[in-house]
Motif scaffolding. Structure first.
Motif, mmCIF file in Angstrom:
data_model
loop_
_atom_site.group_PDB
_atom_site.id
_atom_site.type_symbol
_atom_site.label_atom_id
_atom_site.label_comp_id
_atom_site.label_asym_id
_atom_site.label_seq_id
_atom_site.Cartn_x
_atom_site.Cartn_y
_atom_site.Cartn_z
ATOM 1 N N PHE A 183 0.811 -1.223 0.000
ATOM 2 C CA PHE A 183 0.000 0.000 0.000
ATOM 3 C C PHE A 183 0.846 1.276 0.000
ATOM 4 C CE2 PHE A 183 -2.861 -3.187 1.894
ATOM 5 C CZ PHE A 183 -3.963 -3.022 1.073
ATOM 6 N N GLY A 184 2.094 1.178 0.429
ATOM 7 C CA GLY A 184 2.890 2.397 0.579
ATOM 8 C C GLY A 184 4.121 2.508 -0.294
ATOM 9 N N HIS A 185 4.321 1.552 -1.232
ATOM 10 C CA HIS A 185 5.561 1.588 -2.013
ATOM 11 C C HIS A 185 5.672 2.841 -2.870
ATOM 12 C CE1 HIS A 185 2.713 -0.226 -4.910
ATOM 13 N NE2 HIS A 185 3.458 0.351 -5.826
ATOM 14 N N GLN A 186 4.541 3.295 -3.431
ATOM 15 C CA GLN A 186 4.608 4.481 -4.284
ATOM 16 C C GLN A 186 5.013 5.710 -3.484
ATOM 17 O OE1 GLN A 186 4.223 4.320 -7.739
ATOM 18 N NE2 GLN A 186 5.219 6.307 -7.495
ATOM 19 N N SER A 230 6.355 2.896 -12.146
ATOM 20 C CA SER A 230 6.304 2.161 -10.878
ATOM 21 C C SER A 230 4.886 1.662 -10.642
ATOM 22 C CB SER A 230 6.760 3.056 -9.719
ATOM 23 O OG SER A 230 6.021 4.270 -9.701
ATOM 24 N N GLY A 231 4.745 0.780 -9.651
ATOM 25 C CA GLY A 231 3.443 0.221 -9.312
ATOM 26 C C GLY A 231 3.432 -1.293 -9.359
ATOM 27 N N LEU A 232 2.503 -1.891 -8.609
ATOM 28 C CA LEU A 232 2.369 -3.345 -8.558
ATOM 29 C C LEU A 232 1.098 -3.835 -9.237
ATOM 30 C CD1 LEU A 232 3.527 -4.016 -4.869
ATOM 31 C CD2 LEU A 232 4.795 -4.527 -6.957
ATOM 32 N N THR A 233 0.088 -2.989 -9.282
ATOM 33 C CA THR A 233 -1.181 -3.367 -9.911
ATOM 34 C C THR A 233 -1.622 -2.264 -10.858
ATOM 35 O OG1 THR A 233 -2.559 -2.352 -8.191
ATOM 36 C CG2 THR A 233 -1.848 -4.635 -7.821
ATOM 37 N N ILE A 258 5.583 -1.387 -18.092
ATOM 38 C CA ILE A 258 4.364 -1.808 -17.404
ATOM 39 C C ILE A 258 3.775 -3.042 -18.089
ATOM 40 C CG2 ILE A 258 1.970 -1.172 -16.881
ATOM 41 C CD1 ILE A 258 2.960 1.705 -16.476
ATOM 42 N N ARG A 259 3.674 -3.008 -19.410
ATOM 43 C CA ARG A 259 3.119 -4.134 -20.167
ATOM 44 C C ARG A 259 3.963 -5.396 -20.004
ATOM 45 N NH1 ARG A 259 2.996 -2.560 -26.143
ATOM 46 N NH2 ARG A 259 1.772 -4.470 -26.374
ATOM 47 N N ASN A 260 5.297 -5.226 -19.911
ATOM 48 C CA ASN A 260 6.210 -6.371 -19.828
ATOM 49 C C ASN A 260 6.382 -6.901 -18.413
ATOM 50 O OD1 ASN A 260 6.525 -5.778 -22.514
ATOM 51 N ND2 ASN A 260 8.616 -4.997 -22.330
ATOM 52 N N VAL A 317 8.037 -3.489 -14.289
ATOM 53 C CA VAL A 317 7.778 -2.591 -13.166
ATOM 54 C C VAL A 317 7.550 -3.378 -11.887
ATOM 55 C CG1 VAL A 317 6.128 -0.934 -12.232
ATOM 56 C CG2 VAL A 317 6.900 -0.717 -14.580
ATOM 57 N N ARG A 318 6.712 -4.400 -11.967
ATOM 58 C CA ARG A 318 6.413 -5.203 -10.780
ATOM 59 C C ARG A 318 7.680 -5.847 -10.227
ATOM 60 N NH1 ARG A 318 2.127 -9.712 -11.834
ATOM 61 N NH2 ARG A 318 0.846 -7.852 -12.147
#
Length: 342
Positions: free
Chosen positions: A93-96, A147-150, A182-184, A187-188
């Motif tokens: 929830f806080g990575h960004q 950046s981002g996970l979802t 992001i597509r590849n 980022v995750r």
């Protein structure tokens, strides 16, 4: 194009697999650090010592002390797993916010930056993607990252210097590059590497400092255990191993991801010349001084190479341009004008 659809699918599958392995390895590294702490406690307190049959207090041997720490491993593993779970929730929830704080990035709205949003939105519409959030770093350096996970968390961040230096076609190429990450699923993988594995490096550094500080405060006093010195050395080795493993895991992430993202940008924009021109302008002007080394792995360009280039997180821009010329049909600019200072 530089890579076929099959190669892209393999790249995405490998990234997903590496993400799972990184998550699985996090509690293992925490347990290794926990074992080192157990050794330190035994060294300082003599907890492994025992009462002899004659009622005298006997000092444990080095092997007995190390085994005493091993007996603590199940309990340590439980706490390490709980710690990993807590950190996972915090990071999810806080990575960004953590990344924004590390780089000095600030979220922006469409109203504040219409040019940026219009370019990004057009690219997303062409591929049926949800438009990521946007953020800007107020610096003259030329750089960008995603950046981002979802899907709901994805964010594309650019520097003010990049926006002021690149024309629309070049900026569109950079944004397409970040969308390709992001597509590849790059980022995750990178976020997991930075947030989950990077914390091991931080914890190891804290442990090192604690050992040095404790040693200084001890003023040369004898340890609580006869084998205290040897146990401290072994604990030091365990902490060093955890630190090296954390660093090694980060640098096993393939630099091929940048070539893939460059190719993805050309696929999205159909303009290899704009991508080449953008990379040429970024080269030598990408430095963001405040950004930690771990976060720089996410940037479109990271000039840091470490020892003899062994720890470079990005291929040289010159090689990326050569790949775009050879495989994407791009043309190398005859003469690049100097990049204006912002």
């Amino acid at each position: 194009m530089m890579f076929g659809a099959a190669g892209l699918r393999s790249h995405i599958w490998n990234n997903n697999l590496k993400s799972m392995l990184l998550l699985a390895g996090f509690p293992v590294l925490l347990t290794l650090l926990g074992y080192a702490i157990a050794l330190l406690v035994i060294a300082m307190t003599g907890e492994a010592d025992y009462m002899t049959a004659k009622g005298q207090y006997g000092e444990a041997s080095l092997g007995q002390s190390m085994m005493a720490a091993v007996y603590l491993l199940p309990e340590i593993a439980v706490f390490a797993t709980i710690g990993a779970g807590i950190w996972f929730i915090i990071a999810w929830f806080g990575h960004q916010a953590m990344i924004n704080l590390a780089t000095g990035a600030s979220p922006v709205t469409r109203k504040a930056e219409p040019r940026l949003y219009n370019l990004l939105e057009n690219l997303c519409i062409s591929r049926g993607m949800t438009v990521p959030k946007m953020a800007i770093i107020e610096t003259a350096g030329l750089n960008a990252y995603a950046s981002g996970l979802t899907e709901s968390q994805y964010t594309v961040t650019v520097t003010r210097g990049l926006m002021q230096t690149l024309n629309d076609a070049e900026l569109e190429g950079v944004l397409a590059h970040e969308l390709s990450h992001i597509r590849n699923r790059d980022v995750r993988l990178l976020v997991i590497s930075i947030i989950f594995v990077g914390i091991i490096s931080f914890a190891a550094e804290i442990a090192f400092r604690g050992m040095l500080y404790g040693g200084m405060r001890g003023g040369g006093r004898r340890s609580g255990s006869r084998n205290g010195g040897a146990l401290i050395l072994i604990a030091f080795a365990c902490i060093a191993l955890a630190y090296v493993l954390a660093i090694a895991i980060r640098f096993t992430l393939s630099r091929q991801r940048e070539y893939m993202a460059d190719a993805g940008a050309v696929e999205l924009t159909r303009n290899p010349d704009a991508m080449i021109s953008a990379l040429s302008k970024i080269s030598g002007h990408s430095e963001i001084e405040k950004a930690p080394e771990e976060v720089r792995e996410m940037f479109i360009e990271n000039a840091s190479t470490g020892f003899m280039g062994v720890f470079a997180t990005h291929p040289p821009i010159e090689k990326r341009i050569e790949a775009l010329v050879e495989y994407a049909g791009g043309r190398r600019p005859e003469r690049m004008s100097s990049v204006p200072q912002v």
